[in-house]
Design an enzyme around this catalytic site. Structure first.
Site, mmCIF file in Angstrom:
data_model
loop_
_atom_site.group_PDB
_atom_site.id
_atom_site.type_symbol
_atom_site.label_atom_id
_atom_site.label_comp_id
_atom_site.label_asym_id
_atom_site.label_seq_id
_atom_site.Cartn_x
_atom_site.Cartn_y
_atom_site.Cartn_z
ATOM 1 N N ARG A 127 0.837 -1.198 0.000
ATOM 2 C CA ARG A 127 0.000 0.000 0.000
ATOM 3 C C ARG A 127 0.878 1.256 0.000
ATOM 4 O O ARG A 127 0.629 2.214 -0.712
ATOM 5 C CB ARG A 127 -0.913 -0.021 1.229
ATOM 6 C CG ARG A 127 -2.109 0.874 1.098
ATOM 7 C CD ARG A 127 -3.107 0.669 2.205
ATOM 8 N NE ARG A 127 -2.528 0.915 3.511
ATOM 9 C CZ ARG A 127 -2.747 0.155 4.580
ATOM 10 N NH1 ARG A 127 -3.512 -0.904 4.489
ATOM 11 N NH2 ARG A 127 -2.195 0.438 5.735
ATOM 12 N N ARG A 139 0.602 8.223 5.551
ATOM 13 C CA ARG A 139 0.396 8.664 6.935
ATOM 14 C C ARG A 139 1.628 8.333 7.759
ATOM 15 O O ARG A 139 2.356 7.403 7.457
ATOM 16 C CB ARG A 139 -0.808 7.928 7.528
ATOM 17 C CG ARG A 139 -2.116 8.515 7.129
ATOM 18 C CD ARG A 139 -3.277 7.924 7.918
ATOM 19 N NE ARG A 139 -2.946 6.791 8.767
ATOM 20 C CZ ARG A 139 -3.694 5.700 8.866
ATOM 21 N NH1 ARG A 139 -4.780 5.571 8.159
ATOM 22 N NH2 ARG A 139 -3.355 4.729 9.691
ATOM 23 N N ARG A 150 3.703 -1.984 16.299
ATOM 24 C CA ARG A 150 2.319 -2.089 16.797
ATOM 25 C C ARG A 150 1.874 -3.549 16.817
ATOM 26 O O ARG A 150 1.176 -3.986 17.732
ATOM 27 C CB ARG A 150 1.386 -1.234 15.938
ATOM 28 C CG ARG A 150 1.623 0.258 16.165
ATOM 29 C CD ARG A 150 0.922 1.106 15.132
ATOM 30 N NE ARG A 150 -0.522 0.953 15.153
ATOM 31 C CZ ARG A 150 -1.305 1.125 14.101
ATOM 32 N NH1 ARG A 150 -0.787 1.451 12.930
ATOM 33 N NH2 ARG A 150 -2.598 0.972 14.197
#
Ligand code: AMP
Length: 197
Positions: A127, A139, A150
């Site tokens: 992506r 982002r 994460r």
């Protein structure tokens, strides 16, 4: 209907939660959103949470359990809710059981979106490449390193929750690698089984 949706970052929880909310007329309760609002409003909770949130750590169980306990008594929770970002640890899950019990409420379902973490990493890397190739901006948290961190945090702190709910026979696992509509259909099946059970 009261639901917990579990799954690592990137598993599609947000998309599925939106669909569940619309279909069952319940509300989504995000502890992250509630804490951000408290920080913004400068409340006592917000002042305690601010530095911890900025460092990416977990806010203390007492604080988070306190805000959830108050929030689920509000009138807009009457039809039910889907918890997002809570519980994050087994201690929070135990506390949630206790407080629901005290309020004479119960959970209808704990749904886990099971995904292949390697495939999720590849998906997110793709992506980013595609966005950059098209001249777009990515982002800040859309980079493989942050995403890996994460995922690791999820595995360390939150994945034990699925064993916790499995042990008490409440966990419903769904293949989160399917298409969005297939995942939604599986969730709906699990929810209708749980509510009629
Ligand atoms: P989120 O929007 O769910 O990623 O949450 C943002 C931040 O809020 C997290 O990095 C934590 O610092 C804090 N937070 C949200 N939910 C919890 C929770 N259940 N337990 C502890 N800290 C939380």
């Amino acid at each position: 209907m009261r639901i917990i949706l579990l799954g690592p970052p990137g598993a599609g929880k947000g998309t599925q939660a939106e669909r569940i909310v619309a279909r069952h007329e319940i509300i989504q309760l995000s502890t992250g959103d509630m804490l951000r609002a408290a920080v913004k409003a400068g409340t006592e909770v917000g002042q305690k949470a601010k530095a911890i949130m900025e460092s990416g750590g977990l806010v203390s169980d007492d604080i988070v359990i306190g805000i959830v306990s108050e929030r689920i008594e509000e009138p807009d929770c009457k039809n039910g809710f889907i918890l997002d970002g809570f519980p994050r640890t087994v201690a929070q899950a135990e506390a949630l059981d206790k407080l629901l019990d005290e309020k004479d409420m119960s959970l209808d379902a704990v749904v886990e979106l099971v995904v292949d973490e390697g495939a999720l990493m590849a998906r997110m890397e793709n992506r980013v490449k595609e966005t950059l190739a098209a001249g777009g901006q990515v982002r800040k948290d859309d980079n493989p390193e942050t995403f890996r961190q994460r995922l690791e945090a999820y595995t360390a702190q939150t994945a034990p929750l699925s064993s916790f709910y499995a042990k008490t026979g409440r966990l419903k696992q769904i293949d989160g690698m399917q298409g969005i509509d297939e995942v939604t259909a599986d969730i709906e099946r699990v929810l209708s089984d749980s509510v009629s059970a």
